[in-house]
Write a protein that holds these residues in place. Structure first.
Motif, mmCIF file in Angstrom:
data_model
loop_
_atom_site.group_PDB
_atom_site.id
_atom_site.type_symbol
_atom_site.label_atom_id
_atom_site.label_comp_id
_atom_site.label_asym_id
_atom_site.label_seq_id
_atom_site.Cartn_x
_atom_site.Cartn_y
_atom_site.Cartn_z
ATOM 1 N N PRO A 126 49.823 55.476 47.080
ATOM 2 C CA PRO A 126 50.636 54.305 47.439
ATOM 3 C C PRO A 126 51.853 54.670 48.284
ATOM 4 C CG PRO A 126 49.980 54.185 45.143
ATOM 5 C CD PRO A 126 49.575 55.554 45.621
ATOM 6 N N CYS A 129 50.673 55.133 51.753
ATOM 7 C CA CYS A 129 50.191 53.862 52.297
ATOM 8 C C CYS A 129 51.334 52.981 52.788
ATOM 9 C CB CYS A 129 49.382 53.099 51.251
ATOM 10 S SG CYS A 129 47.813 53.871 50.786
ATOM 11 N N THR A 299 40.162 51.837 49.505
ATOM 12 C CA THR A 299 41.526 52.241 49.879
ATOM 13 C C THR A 299 42.552 51.180 49.520
ATOM 14 O OG1 THR A 299 40.816 53.786 51.606
ATOM 15 C CG2 THR A 299 42.993 52.806 51.850
ATOM 16 N N CYS A 303 45.867 52.026 47.381
ATOM 17 C CA CYS A 303 47.211 51.824 47.925
ATOM 18 C C CYS A 303 48.039 50.930 47.013
ATOM 19 C CB CYS A 303 47.144 51.220 49.321
ATOM 20 S SG CYS A 303 46.547 52.361 50.597
#
Length: 305
Positions: A126, A129, A299, A303
């Motif tokens: 995260p 991201c 993904t 994230c």
């Protein structure tokens, strides 16, 4: 057979690789280069795929961590460059031009336009991201411990390290440090190491009791140090705040390069959806069907975790 150089995310050549510095197999890249002038700038990312097709090459950044992306006997090798050459060739971009840089400088270099994609098996987190966009996962790799032969402390995972007062080695800036903390390993028992080989050496010297890294990396480390009195334990899935961390990795793009990322994902899905093709491409780097990411692992979810 001589041992291939075991580079890592923290130790590398301190300059970009000039044209011809790496003479790679055609199946991997056309040439390695210093950062090109023009093409793939942050301002032009909406049309980046079209620009890459026009110029015929894509600039990649890698950090020298085996077996993800590294220099092997003058060639660019590893999971990420191999997959990325296959994907970009399918997209009409037949040449990779690579820049070797510090792991910690990959995202800043990408955002500054020094290269167009990070090709380093970077873990999807995260925190990252929030700065960049990732492809869908290229692989999953649970964590593991490398211990001395005989496993003298009877360790199995990071939680057992905390319970038994073991000293744990981790790589600088790697996610395993946060995994160790979440598992109850005190900060004073975590030793930061510059490179993979340092972990094995510290283990043999008795400075640490376990070296924590992805199972893929540790298997590769053991393979390139055949005869060393070490053992890689069974992989395990760490948890942080109750969330399982599968250590999936992917390609990294600037936030504006969504069209390129989406086209990349389309071709990536053709590879990860065919385990035989996947293993055929990167099996020599220790990737098996166990590392094929499940289709349910996305993904967007990683994230948001």
């Amino acid at each position: 057979m001589s041992r291939p150089p075991l580079l890592d995310r923290r130790r590398f050549l301190t300059r970009s690789l000039g044209i011809g510095t790496l003479v790679a197999a055609p199946a991997l890249l056309g040439a390695c280069t210093r950062t090109d002038v023009g093409g793939g700038s942050p301002e032009g990312d909406a049309d980046l795929l079209a620009e890459l097709r026009r110029q015929g090459h894509v600039r990649i950044g890698f950090a020298g961590e085996a077996p993800y992306g590294f220099q092997d006997g003058g060639e660019l090798a590893g999971e990420a460059p191999t997959l990325h050459w296959e994907i970009f060739t399918a997209l009409g971009v037949g040449e990779l031009r690579a820049t070797l840089t510090e792991f910690g400088a990959l995202v800043p270099g990408l955002l500054a336009g020094r290269f167009d994609v990070v090709s380093a098996g970077m873990a999807i987190t995260p925190e990252r991201c929030a700065k960049v966009i990732f492809s869908e996962p290229e692989f999953v790799s649970p964590a593991a411990l490398m211990v001395r032969a005989g496993n003298p402390k009877g360790l199995s995972d990071l939680r057992s390290c905390g319970e038994k007062g073991a000293r744990v080695g981790v790589l600088t800036a790697a996610v395993e440090a946060s995994y160790a903390k979440a598992a109850g390993v005190p900060d004073g028992s975590v030793r930061t190491l510059a490179k993979q080989q340092d972990g094995l050496d510290a283990l043999l010297a008795g400075r640490i009791d376990a070296f924590a890294l992805t199972a893929i990396s540790l298997r590769w480390l053991a393979r390139t140090n055949q005869g060393a009195a070490v053992r890689v334990l069974e992989p395990f899935v760490p948890t942080v705040d109750g969330v399982a961390r599968y250590s999936p990795g992917g390609a990294v793009f600037r936030p504006g390069a969504t069209a390129l990322r989406d086209a990349f994902d389309t071709e990536l899905a053709k590879i990860t959806g065919d385990p035989d093709r996947y293993v055929g491409l990167i099996g020599k780097y220790g990737f098996t069907e166990r590392e094929v990411p499940p289709r349910t692992l996305r993904t967007a979810d990683l994230c948001a975790a």
